[in-house]
Design an enzyme around this catalytic site. Structure first.
Site, mmCIF file in Angstrom:
data_model
loop_
_atom_site.group_PDB
_atom_site.id
_atom_site.type_symbol
_atom_site.label_atom_id
_atom_site.label_comp_id
_atom_site.label_asym_id
_atom_site.label_seq_id
_atom_site.Cartn_x
_atom_site.Cartn_y
_atom_site.Cartn_z
ATOM 1 C CG ASP A 209 -78.695 81.531 -29.636
ATOM 2 O OD1 ASP A 209 -79.107 81.309 -30.790
ATOM 3 O OD2 ASP A 209 -79.258 82.314 -28.844
ATOM 4 C CD GLU A 273 -77.711 82.783 -33.938
ATOM 5 O OE1 GLU A 273 -78.782 82.671 -34.542
ATOM 6 O OE2 GLU A 273 -77.638 83.058 -32.723
#
Length: 546
Positions: A209, A273
């Site tokens: 993330d 991401e």
């Protein structure tokens, strides 16, 4: 056929071209009646997930957390939050998934932790403790103002004053998500140890993330203003070019350390991401060669106002099948973006549009991610202010669309309380139109969105050109998009009408063509509104004769 394609033709990695199903654990299945989805609930539904024909699942965070950002504020990297279950429940999920030939990918959040993490509690206790530099601390300016002008994604300054240290700490998101100092060797080692903990438990890889936020500018320089494009700017964050609080040049070095660790465990999959103003460059940088992430997860479609051929052509052109080029991953929906079917289609056209959208996704070069319920055609739910949970939406109401509307409970049974999600009132309301889209209703309909999704995923898995092949944009004009996928001697032509009006389109040289898939009535001689067709072209020698 390129050298890269020849190499993959011999022994493609399991993850290359895979279809991964994202599960948002809070909203998938509640097994214990507390209104929140959990690990046993997921495990009990894995047979359904396997029946879709996907290669694996991606679990959004299940780690211990105060849940101010619903798991992306981690308070312990090596545990399971009690609302989701236990480590034994996690192990049972892994075992069941593997028994069904499903890989399991989990989130890793390396840019920040919760302010309730033991690391931060120690770090903020003073300037001399062993973890004093594990987070980004800085003195105030002479006038007491924050060290830089950096702004938080969720609104307001990216700095919060802490009286114990008499310093500011950095947080690119919520003030309860202090920024880790990933420049520090000890922090990198601690994060790698956390990754190893989950690799030892059998996970098959990580979705990492917000990795482009993992390091900050050590000189603490101010970000310059962003040019005014005329677009509505709802946050101070939008007024800056984020040059100094993200995208640091040393991030790839940490990525290489993580990749070296996962490589020790064999065929693992890592996907970054990467969002923001410089996403394409960073995606390519973070996936360069074989020493960094296997893939990067782009935002190109997640916030696109419309699904148009020109958009698809531009995005795909950025990822050619050339040596040294990374391998992309694509999604039309996820937990942070509004449901695509509501963004891109009028209510009366959603079923037809959903089918051509799914066909297009299965024909793209790269990995594809499906968000839970996307296979049902779930719509965005309008969550009233008094039921909002999303901190960004609450802070920026009403200008920021709530992420909650894409996180509502999975509808399993049309006539059951909470649509079969669980016995108690769920943490978010179910969608008013979701009963008609429930799994049990669609299981009984061979022409449903669910049935078509299974068919399309089976086609992708069985077709090397769709899973691994190169991609050529044949045409992208108006509402017409035509792609050619080639792998070895197999060539697949994919044509889509991304508009509601029928169009006359005829495949060139129809002799020897074989229709392998069609949605919404598309044929070799015409594409109805939202029609799509997949055609196998003759082998090279036959094409030469034609």
């Amino acid at each position: 056929m390129t050298a890269l394609s020849q190499q993959r033709a011999k022994a493609p990695d399991w993850w290359r071209g895979a279809a991964i199903y994202q599960i948002y654990p809070r909203s998938f299945a509640d097994s214990n009646g507390d209104g929140i989805g959990d690990l046993p609930g997921i495990t009990g539904k894995l047979d359904y997930v396997a029946s879709l024909g996907v290669d694996g699942i991606w679990l959004s965070p299940v780690f211990p957390s105060p849940m101010k950002d619903f798991g992306y504020d981690v308070s312990d990297y090596c545990g399971v939050d009690p609302i989701f279950g236990t480590l034994d429940d996690f192990d049972a999920l892994i075992a069941r998934a593997h028994a069904l030939n499903l890989k399991v990918i989990i989130d890793q959040v390396y840019a920040h932790t919760s302010d309730q993490h033991a690391w931060f509690e120690e770090s903020r206790s003073g300037r001399e403790n062993p973890k004093a530099d594990w987070y980004v601390w800085a003195d105030a300016k002479a006038d007491g103002s924050p060290p830089t002008n950096w702004q938080s994604v969720f609104g307001g300054p990216a700095w919060t004053w802490d009286g114990r240290r008499r310093q500011y700490y950095l947080h690119n998101f919520l003030s309860s998500q202090p920024q880790l100092n990933v420049h520090a060797e000890a922090v990198q080692q601690a994060l790698l140890s956390a990754a190893q903990f989950w690799l030892d438990r059998g996970v098959d890889g990580f979705r990492v993330d917000a990795i482009n936020f993992a390091m900050h500018d050590l000189e603490m320089r101010d970000n310059p203003p962003a040019p005014d494009t005329g677009a509505i700017r709802t946050r101070p964050f939008d007024y800056q070019l984020k040059i100094y609080n993200q995208s640091h040049a040393d991030i790839p070095r940490f990525i290489e350390r993580l990749r070296a660790l996962t490589d020790r465990y064999g065929a693992k999959f890592t996907v970054a991401e990467v969002g923001g103003d410089d996403a394409e460059r960073e995606m390519k940088l973070f996936t360069q060669d074989d020493s960094r992430f296997n893939s990067a997860y782009g935002f190109d479609f997640l916030y696109a106002p419309a699904l148009k051929p020109q958009v698809v052509a531009e995005v795909m052109a950025g990822w050619p099948d050339t040596p040294g080029m990374g391998w992309p991953s694509w999604a039309f929906e996820n937990h942070d973006a509004p449901r695509a079917i509501s963004r891109w289609a009028a209510p009366e056209e959603r079923q037809a549009f959903g089918m051509v959208k799914m066909l297009l996704l299965t024909c793209l070069r790269g990995n594809i991610f499906l968000y839970y319920g996307e296979e049902l055609g779930l719509t965005q739910v309008d969550i009233p202010f008094d039921k909002l949970q999303d901190p960004e939406a609450i802070a920026n109401w009403p200008l920021t669309l709530s992420r909650d509307g894409a996180r509502t409970p999975m509808p399993w049974a049309a006539d059951a309380p909470s649509l079969g999600f669980g016995a108690a009132e769920p943490w978010l309301p179910v969608g008013d139109d979701h009963a008609a889209l429930a799994v049990d209703r669609q299981e009984a309909d061979g022409a449903s969105m669910l049935a078509v999704t299974r068919r399309l995923l089976a086609l992708r898995k069985a077709t090397p050109a769709l899973r691994w092949g190169s991609l050529e944009i044949v045409e992208a004009t108006g509402d017409l998009l035509v792609l050619r996928r080639v792998h070895g001697e197999q060539a697949i032509l994919c044509a889509f009408n991304l508009g509601s009006a029928a169009m006359q389109w005829t495949a060139m040289h129809p002799e020897g063509l074989r229709v392998v898939e069609s949605v919404n009535g598309a044929t070799l001689n015409g594409l109805p509104g939202y029609g799509g067709i997949v055609i196998e072209e003759p082998r090279p020698e036959a094409r030469a004769e034609i």
